[in-house]
Design an enzyme around this catalytic site. Structure first.
Site, PDB file in Angstrom:
ATOM      1  N   ASP A 106       0.846  -1.198   0.000  1.00 20.57           N
ATOM      2  CA  ASP A 106       0.000   0.000   0.000  1.00 20.57           C
ATOM      3  C   ASP A 106       0.882   1.249   0.000  1.00 20.57           C
ATOM      4  O   ASP A 106       1.101   1.832  -1.030  1.00 20.57           O
ATOM      5  CB  ASP A 106      -1.069  -0.021   1.099  1.00 20.57           C
ATOM      6  CG  ASP A 106      -0.544  -0.392   2.469  1.00 20.57           C
ATOM      7  OD1 ASP A 106       0.635  -0.179   2.764  1.00 20.57           O
ATOM      8  OD2 ASP A 106      -1.347  -0.886   3.261  1.00 20.57           O
ATOM      9  N   PHE A 155      -9.644  -1.189   3.585  1.00 22.21           N
ATOM     10  CA  PHE A 155      -9.044  -2.180   4.467  1.00 22.21           C
ATOM     11  C   PHE A 155      -9.654  -3.544   4.193  1.00 22.21           C
ATOM     12  O   PHE A 155     -10.871  -3.679   4.092  1.00 22.21           O
ATOM     13  CB  PHE A 155      -9.226  -1.805   5.943  1.00 22.21           C
ATOM     14  CG  PHE A 155      -8.432  -2.703   6.842  1.00 22.21           C
ATOM     15  CD1 PHE A 155      -7.061  -2.551   6.966  1.00 22.21           C
ATOM     16  CD2 PHE A 155      -9.048  -3.732   7.525  1.00 22.21           C
ATOM     17  CE1 PHE A 155      -6.314  -3.403   7.765  1.00 22.21           C
ATOM     18  CE2 PHE A 155      -8.310  -4.591   8.332  1.00 22.21           C
ATOM     19  CZ  PHE A 155      -6.943  -4.425   8.455  1.00 22.21           C
ATOM     20  N   ASP A 162      -4.929  -9.819   7.869  1.00 20.95           N
ATOM     21  CA  ASP A 162      -5.627  -9.851   9.149  1.00 20.95           C
ATOM     22  C   ASP A 162      -6.147  -8.488   9.596  1.00 20.95           C
ATOM     23  O   ASP A 162      -5.755  -7.449   9.067  1.00 20.95           O
ATOM     24  CB  ASP A 162      -4.672 -10.360  10.236  1.00 20.95           C
ATOM     25  CG  ASP A 162      -3.627  -9.315  10.609  1.00 20.95           C
ATOM     26  OD1 ASP A 162      -3.618  -8.870  11.767  1.00 20.95           O
ATOM     27  OD2 ASP A 162      -2.821  -8.933   9.734  1.00 20.95           O
TER      28      ASP A 162
END
Length: 179
Positions: A106, A155, A162
Site C-alpha cells: 500500500d 481495508f 488480518d
C-alpha cells in the site's frame, strides 16, 4: 459467507477464492517464464504472505527455493509507518535472484525498506511480487513487476491478511463495511 464480523467490524466479500487462485496461477506462469534457468530464492514476508506464498509456490515449476522474513508496519487497520524487522534473512544472497513475495503493497514503505536491506547483501536481481497493490496509496516509487491484483484504498482481510491478527484463515478476501 458473504459477510463476516471480526472483532468490532463487519466485512463483505470483495474477491472470491476462485478469482484469487486464477490470478495467482497467472502470476506464477509469468514468473516461470521470466525466471526460467535462474533458480530464484523466494522471500515471503510473514505473517500476511504465507497463504499467497504457499499457493504461488505450488504453481511455480522452475527450480527455486523459499525462505521467510518477518516485517511489521501495521497496528489495527492503519499502517504505523514504522517498520520493524522481526525475523531476518539467513541465506547468502550474493549473486542470487531474489523474489520478494508480499501479501499487499500500500504505502510501499515496508517494501522500500526490504529492497534496501536486500541490496546490501549483493543479490544479482531483486524482483517484487505482490498479491495486492493499492496504487493510490503508494508513497514511494517502486518497480513492482508481479502484481496479481490492484485494489482500491480499502481495508481488507482474509487469505492471510488480518485485522488485529484475526481473519487470516478466510479463503476469500473481504473489505471492511463499517470503519
Amino acid at each position: 459467507m458473504d459477510a463476516v464480523k471480526i472483532r468490532d467490524k463487519m466485512f463483505r466479500i470483495s474477491i472470491p477464492e476462485s478469482e484469487i487462485k486464477q490470478r495467482v496461477k497467472a502470476l506464477a506462469e509469468r514468473i516461470n517464464q521470466d525466471l526460467a534457468g535462474k533458480n530464484p530464492l523466494f522471500l515471503a514476508v510473514l505473517n500476511g504472505a504465507y497463504v499467497f506464498a504457499a499457493d504461488l509456490m505450488r504453481e511455480i515449476t522452475i527450480p527455486c527455493e523459499i525462505s521467510f522474513v518477518k516485517l511489521a508496519s501495521y497496528q489495527g487497520t492503519v499502517s504505523t509507518g514504522k517498520i520493524t524487522e522481526v525475523l531476518g534473512i539467513n541465506e547468502d544472497l550474493t549473486d542470487r535472484v531474489v523474489v520478494i513475495v508480499e501479501d499487499i503493497v500500500d504505502t510501499g514503505l515496508t517494501m522500500k525498506r526490504m529492497v534496501e536491506n536486500l541490496g546490501t547483501r549483493r543479490p544479482a536481481e531483486v524482483h517484487i511480487c505482490t498479491l495486492l497493490l493499492k496504487p493510490d496509496k503508494l508513497q514511494v516509487p517502486l518497480d513492482i513487476e508481479y502484481v496479481a491484483m490492484e485494489i482500491p484504498n480499502e481495508f481488507i482481510v482474509g487469505y492471510g491478511l488480518d485485522y488485529d491478527q484475526q481473519g487470516r484463515n478466510l479463503k476469500d478476501i473481504y473489505t471492511v463495511v463499517d470503519k
